[in-house]
Motif scaffolding. Structure first.
Motif, PDB file in Angstrom:
ATOM      1  N   GLY A  28      -2.870   1.969  -4.397  1.00  0.00           N
ATOM      2  CA  GLY A  28      -2.159   3.381  -4.343  1.00  0.00           C
ATOM      3  C   GLY A  28      -3.194   4.489  -3.758  1.00  0.00           C
ATOM      4  N   PHE A  29      -2.793   5.553  -3.306  1.00  0.00           N
ATOM      5  CA  PHE A  29      -3.558   6.672  -2.988  1.00  0.00           C
ATOM      6  C   PHE A  29      -3.552   7.754  -4.431  1.00  0.00           C
ATOM      7  CE2 PHE A  29      -5.142   6.371   1.284  1.00  0.00           C
ATOM      8  CZ  PHE A  29      -4.738   5.212   1.629  1.00  0.00           C
ATOM      9  N   ALA A  30      -4.594   8.487  -4.330  1.00  0.00           N
ATOM     10  CA  ALA A  30      -4.730   9.476  -5.002  1.00  0.00           C
ATOM     11  C   ALA A  30      -5.172  10.936  -4.434  1.00  0.00           C
ATOM     12  CB  ALA A  30      -5.722   9.264  -6.347  1.00  0.00           C
ATOM     13  N   ILE A  68       0.866  -1.191  -0.046  1.00  0.00           N
ATOM     14  CA  ILE A  68      -0.046   0.016  -0.041  1.00  0.00           C
ATOM     15  C   ILE A  68       0.898   1.187   0.282  1.00  0.00           C
ATOM     16  CG2 ILE A  68      -1.963   1.093   1.086  1.00  0.00           C
ATOM     17  CD1 ILE A  68      -2.610  -1.056   2.455  1.00  0.00           C
ATOM     18  N   MET A  69       0.898   2.017  -1.228  1.00  0.00           N
ATOM     19  CA  MET A  69       1.786   3.124  -1.213  1.00  0.00           C
ATOM     20  C   MET A  69       1.036   4.426  -0.712  1.00  0.00           C
ATOM     21  SD  MET A  69       5.068   3.116  -2.569  1.00  0.00           S
ATOM     22  CE  MET A  69       4.998   4.669  -2.750  1.00  0.00           C
ATOM     23  N   CYS A  70       0.901   4.712   0.616  1.00  0.00           N
ATOM     24  CA  CYS A  70       0.196   5.785   0.997  1.00  0.00           C
ATOM     25  C   CYS A  70       1.027   7.061   1.227  1.00  0.00           C
ATOM     26  CB  CYS A  70      -0.350   5.354   2.589  1.00  0.00           C
ATOM     27  SG  CYS A  70      -1.639   6.481   3.163  1.00  0.00           S
ATOM     28  N   ALA A  71       2.311   6.956   0.804  1.00  0.00           N
ATOM     29  CA  ALA A  71       3.222   8.118   1.081  1.00  0.00           C
ATOM     30  C   ALA A  71       3.167   9.110   0.042  1.00  0.00           C
ATOM     31  CB  ALA A  71       4.687   7.498   0.829  1.00  0.00           C
ATOM     32  N   ALA A  72       3.101  10.394   0.566  1.00  0.00           N
ATOM     33  CA  ALA A  72       3.067  11.633  -0.535  1.00  0.00           C
ATOM     34  C   ALA A  72       4.479  11.646  -0.870  1.00  0.00           C
ATOM     35  CB  ALA A  72       2.554  12.576   0.373  1.00  0.00           C
ATOM     36  N   THR A  82      11.003  12.990  -9.737  1.00  0.00           N
ATOM     37  CA  THR A  82      11.632  11.825  -9.261  1.00  0.00           C
ATOM     38  C   THR A  82      11.120  10.710  -9.745  1.00  0.00           C
ATOM     39  OG1 THR A  82       9.693  12.199  -7.711  1.00  0.00           O
ATOM     40  CG2 THR A  82      11.689  13.056  -6.697  1.00  0.00           C
ATOM     41  N   GLU A  83      11.365   9.469  -9.251  1.00  0.00           N
ATOM     42  CA  GLU A  83      10.850   8.301  -9.812  1.00  0.00           C
ATOM     43  C   GLU A  83       9.574   8.095  -9.178  1.00  0.00           C
ATOM     44  OE1 GLU A  83      13.359   4.785  -8.920  1.00  0.00           O
ATOM     45  OE2 GLU A  83      11.687   3.258  -9.419  1.00  0.00           O
ATOM     46  N   ASP A  84       8.688   7.656 -10.118  1.00  0.00           N
ATOM     47  CA  ASP A  84       7.459   7.466  -9.454  1.00  0.00           C
ATOM     48  C   ASP A  84       7.581   5.863  -8.991  1.00  0.00           C
ATOM     49  OD1 ASP A  84       4.498   6.575  -9.292  1.00  0.00           O
ATOM     50  OD2 ASP A  84       3.952   7.879 -10.761  1.00  0.00           O
ATOM     51  N   ILE A  85       7.495   5.784  -7.758  1.00  0.00           N
ATOM     52  CA  ILE A  85       7.946   4.400  -7.227  1.00  0.00           C
ATOM     53  C   ILE A  85       6.704   3.242  -7.437  1.00  0.00           C
ATOM     54  CG2 ILE A  85       8.276   3.156  -5.091  1.00  0.00           C
ATOM     55  CD1 ILE A  85       8.934   5.917  -4.073  1.00  0.00           C
ATOM     56  N   LEU A  86       5.388   3.887  -7.372  1.00  0.00           N
ATOM     57  CA  LEU A  86       4.218   3.131  -7.566  1.00  0.00           C
ATOM     58  C   LEU A  86       3.919   2.622  -9.025  1.00  0.00           C
ATOM     59  CD1 LEU A  86       1.710   1.911  -6.259  1.00  0.00           C
ATOM     60  CD2 LEU A  86       0.468   4.091  -6.700  1.00  0.00           C
ATOM     61  N   LYS A  87       4.570   3.386  -9.969  1.00  0.00           N
ATOM     62  CA  LYS A  87       4.545   3.082 -11.557  1.00  0.00           C
ATOM     63  C   LYS A  87       5.506   1.862 -11.552  1.00  0.00           C
ATOM     64  CE  LYS A  87       4.182   5.450 -15.855  1.00  0.00           C
ATOM     65  NZ  LYS A  87       4.285   6.758 -16.513  1.00  0.00           N
ATOM     66  N   ALA A 124       7.552  13.093  -3.217  1.00  0.00           N
ATOM     67  CA  ALA A 124       7.594  14.230  -3.927  1.00  0.00           C
ATOM     68  C   ALA A 124       7.790  14.144  -5.586  1.00  0.00           C
ATOM     69  CB  ALA A 124       9.165  14.916  -3.577  1.00  0.00           C
ATOM     70  N   ASP A 125       7.166  14.719  -6.380  1.00  0.00           N
ATOM     71  CA  ASP A 125       7.044  14.552  -7.541  1.00  0.00           C
ATOM     72  C   ASP A 125       8.445  14.979  -8.399  1.00  0.00           C
ATOM     73  OD1 ASP A 125       4.717  13.139  -8.185  1.00  0.00           O
ATOM     74  OD2 ASP A 125       3.621  15.094  -7.892  1.00  0.00           O
ATOM     75  N   TYR A 126       9.003  16.118  -7.592  1.00  0.00           N
ATOM     76  CA  TYR A 126      10.131  16.865  -8.224  1.00  0.00           C
ATOM     77  C   TYR A 126      11.285  16.978  -7.097  1.00  0.00           C
ATOM     78  CZ  TYR A 126       7.108  17.954 -12.110  1.00  0.00           C
ATOM     79  OH  TYR A 126       6.276  18.009 -13.257  1.00  0.00           O
ATOM     80  N   GLU A 182      -7.808   7.157 -13.559  1.00  0.00           N
ATOM     81  CA  GLU A 182      -6.746   6.930 -14.524  1.00  0.00           C
ATOM     82  C   GLU A 182      -5.624   6.515 -14.139  1.00  0.00           C
ATOM     83  OE1 GLU A 182      -6.385  10.742 -16.849  1.00  0.00           O
ATOM     84  OE2 GLU A 182      -4.562  10.393 -17.212  1.00  0.00           O
ATOM     85  N   LYS A 183      -5.061   6.890 -12.909  1.00  0.00           N
ATOM     86  CA  LYS A 183      -4.017   6.457 -12.256  1.00  0.00           C
ATOM     87  C   LYS A 183      -4.099   4.854 -11.905  1.00  0.00           C
ATOM     88  CE  LYS A 183      -3.082  10.649 -10.204  1.00  0.00           C
ATOM     89  NZ  LYS A 183      -2.913  11.675  -8.951  1.00  0.00           N
ATOM     90  N   LEU A 184      -5.165   4.421 -11.536  1.00  0.00           N
ATOM     91  CA  LEU A 184      -5.424   2.909 -11.154  1.00  0.00           C
ATOM     92  C   LEU A 184      -4.988   2.065 -12.446  1.00  0.00           C
ATOM     93  CD1 LEU A 184      -7.173   0.867  -9.367  1.00  0.00           C
ATOM     94  CD2 LEU A 184      -8.656   0.964 -11.157  1.00  0.00           C
ATOM     95  N   LYS A 210      -3.180   3.446 -15.254  1.00  0.00           N
ATOM     96  CA  LYS A 210      -1.738   3.790 -15.729  1.00  0.00           C
ATOM     97  C   LYS A 210      -0.467   3.091 -15.011  1.00  0.00           C
ATOM     98  CE  LYS A 210      -1.463   7.949 -18.238  1.00  0.00           C
ATOM     99  NZ  LYS A 210      -1.663   9.685 -17.869  1.00  0.00           N
ATOM    100  N   LYS A 211      -1.040   2.978 -13.423  1.00  0.00           N
ATOM    101  CA  LYS A 211       0.229   2.364 -12.795  1.00  0.00           C
ATOM    102  C   LYS A 211      -0.283   0.952 -12.618  1.00  0.00           C
ATOM    103  CE  LYS A 211       0.784   6.810 -10.601  1.00  0.00           C
ATOM    104  NZ  LYS A 211       1.562   7.856  -9.473  1.00  0.00           N
ATOM    105  N   ASN A 212      -1.009   0.336 -13.186  1.00  0.00           N
ATOM    106  CA  ASN A 212      -1.135  -1.452 -13.065  1.00  0.00           C
ATOM    107  C   ASN A 212      -1.543  -1.631 -11.486  1.00  0.00           C
ATOM    108  OD1 ASN A 212      -1.472  -3.902 -13.874  1.00  0.00           O
ATOM    109  ND2 ASN A 212       0.816  -4.311 -13.650  1.00  0.00           N
TER     110      ASN A 212
HETATM  111  O1  C5P Z   1       0.171  10.343  -9.654  1.00  0.00           O
HETATM  112  P1  C5P Z   1       0.349  10.603  -8.293  1.00  0.00           P
HETATM  113  O2  C5P Z   1       1.399  11.058  -7.748  1.00  0.00           O
HETATM  114  O3  C5P Z   1      -0.975  11.528  -7.845  1.00  0.00           O
HETATM  115  O4  C5P Z   1      -0.049   9.133  -7.518  1.00  0.00           O
HETATM  116  C1  C5P Z   1      -0.187   8.803  -6.207  1.00  0.00           C
HETATM  117  C2  C5P Z   1       0.288   7.496  -5.853  1.00  0.00           C
HETATM  118  O5  C5P Z   1       1.441   7.202  -6.357  1.00  0.00           O
HETATM  119  C3  C5P Z   1       0.200   7.473  -4.368  1.00  0.00           C
HETATM  120  O6  C5P Z   1      -0.100   6.022  -4.002  1.00  0.00           O
HETATM  121  C4  C5P Z   1       1.824   7.702  -3.962  1.00  0.00           C
HETATM  122  O7  C5P Z   1       2.356   7.171  -3.040  1.00  0.00           O
HETATM  123  C5  C5P Z   1       2.532   7.146  -5.566  1.00  0.00           C
HETATM  124  N1  C5P Z   1       3.751   7.923  -6.062  1.00  0.00           N
HETATM  125  C6  C5P Z   1       4.972   7.281  -5.800  1.00  0.00           C
HETATM  126  N2  C5P Z   1       6.060   7.700  -6.569  1.00  0.00           N
HETATM  127  C7  C5P Z   1       6.027   8.985  -6.819  1.00  0.00           C
HETATM  128  C8  C5P Z   1       4.654   9.941  -6.773  1.00  0.00           C
HETATM  129  C9  C5P Z   1       3.529   9.118  -6.275  1.00  0.00           C
HETATM  130  O8  C5P Z   1       5.190   5.990  -5.474  1.00  0.00           O
HETATM  131  N3  C5P Z   1       7.062   9.866  -7.073  1.00  0.00           N
END
Ligand code: C5P
Length: 211
Positions: A135-137, A84-88, A116-121, A90-92, A149-151, A153-155
Motif C-alpha cells: 500500500g501507499f500512505a 500494489i495499491m498506488c491509487a489515491a 467508499t469501500e477501502d479497497i486495500l483493506k 477517494a475516501d468519500y 498503523e495502516k500496514l 490494520k490493512k494486513n
Molecule cells: O487509509 P489511507 O487511505 O491513507 O490508505 C492509503 C492506501 O489505501 C493506498 O494504498 C490506497 O490506494 C488505499 N486505499 C484504498 N481504498 C480507499 C482508500 C485508500 O484502497 N478507499
C-alpha cells in the motif's frame, strides 16, 4: 510474476457535469507498472482518469470511481502474486448523484458524503497465501507512525510512506522520496529520485522479499 498496480485519482460524481477528485496524476503508479513490465513481469494497471500515455505491453483497465476500481481490482487480485495499491482512492463520495446538471439556487448547498469501500483493506482480508500486498500512505503529518498503523490494520506486507506535504516530491512532481516499511520491521529510505528510479527500488525490495 503476475503484478497488479493501481494508479491515479478516482472521480466521484456529484451530477452529470461535476465530480469530487484529488491531485493525484498517476505518475508514481505508471512508473511502477512500467518498471514491473521492464523487469519481465506480466502487468495489469487499473487506472483512474489521468493524462498519461497508455504504456506499451501492459493490460490497462481504465476506471473512474472508487466503486469501479474496487470491482476491477477485487475481480483480478486473487490471480496476482503482487498487488500494489498506488491509487489515491477517494475516501468519500456524494450520497446522492443528481441526474442531469444540478440547478443553482439561492443560499448555501450542503453535500452529504458517504464512505467508499477501502479497497486495500478488502484485499488484506481476502489475501491468498503467498501474495504480496503493498500500500501507499500519503500523509502530511506523523508520516511513519500513520503508515505503520495502516500496514498493520490493512494486513499489508509493505507500505510506502509518502510525505505529500512537500511540493518538491509527491503529487504531480516527477520526483519522489518514500520510506518503505515492511511487516517484519524492515525500513528503507528511497530517494529523492525520479519516480521511475523509486519504482525500481520498491519493486526490487518487495519482489526479493517474496522469494
Ligand atoms: O487509509 P489511507 O487511505 O491513507 O490508505 C492509503 C492506501 O489505501 C493506498 O494504498 C490506497 O490506494 C488505499 N486505499 C484504498 N481504498 C480507499 C482508500 C485508500 O484502497 N478507499
Amino acid at each position: 510474476m503476475k503484478v497488479l498496480v493501481t494508479a491515479g485519482p478516482t472521480r466521484e460524481k456529484i451530477d452529470a457535469v461535476r465530480f469530487l477528485t484529488n491531485r493525484s496524476t498517476g505518475k508514481m503508479g505508471y512508473a511502477l507498472a512500467e518498471a514491473a513490465r521492464d523487469a519481465g513481469h506480466e502487468v495489469t494497471l487499473v487506472s483512474g482518469p489521468v493524462a498519461l500515455a497508455v504504456p506499451r505491453g501492459i493490460t490497462l483497465v481504465p476506471v473512474e470511481s472508487a466503486a469501479e476500481m474496487a470491482e476491477a481490482v477485487k475481480e483480478r487480485a486473487p490471480q496476482m502474486a503482487l498487488v500494489i495499491m498506488c491509487a489515491a482512492v477517494a475516501d468519500y463520495r456524494p450520497k446522492l448523484v443528481v441526474a442531469g446538471k444540478m440547478k443553482k439556487r439561492e443560499g448555501d448547498l450542503v453535500l452529504e458524503l458517504e464512505r467508499t469501500e477501502d479497497i486495500l483493506k478488502s484485499l488484506g482480508r481476502m489475501k491468498p497465501d503467498g501474495q504480496l500486498l503493498v500500500g501507499f500512505a500519503a500523509e502530511t503529518d506523523d508520516l511513519l507512525a500513520n503508515a505503520a498503523e495502516k500496514l498493520e490494520k490493512k494486513n499489508l506486507d509493505w507500505i510506502c510512506a509518502n510525505d505529500v506535504g512537500r511540493s518538491d516530491i509527491g503529487f504531480g512532481s516527477d520526483e519522489n522520496c518514500v520510506t518503505l516499511l515492511g511487516r517484519d520491521g524492515r525500513r528503507y529510505g528511497i530517494g529523492p529520485d525520479t519516480k521511475r528510479a523509486v519504482a525500481e527500488a520498491i519493486l526490487e525490495i518487495v519482489t526479493d522479499s517474496g522469494q
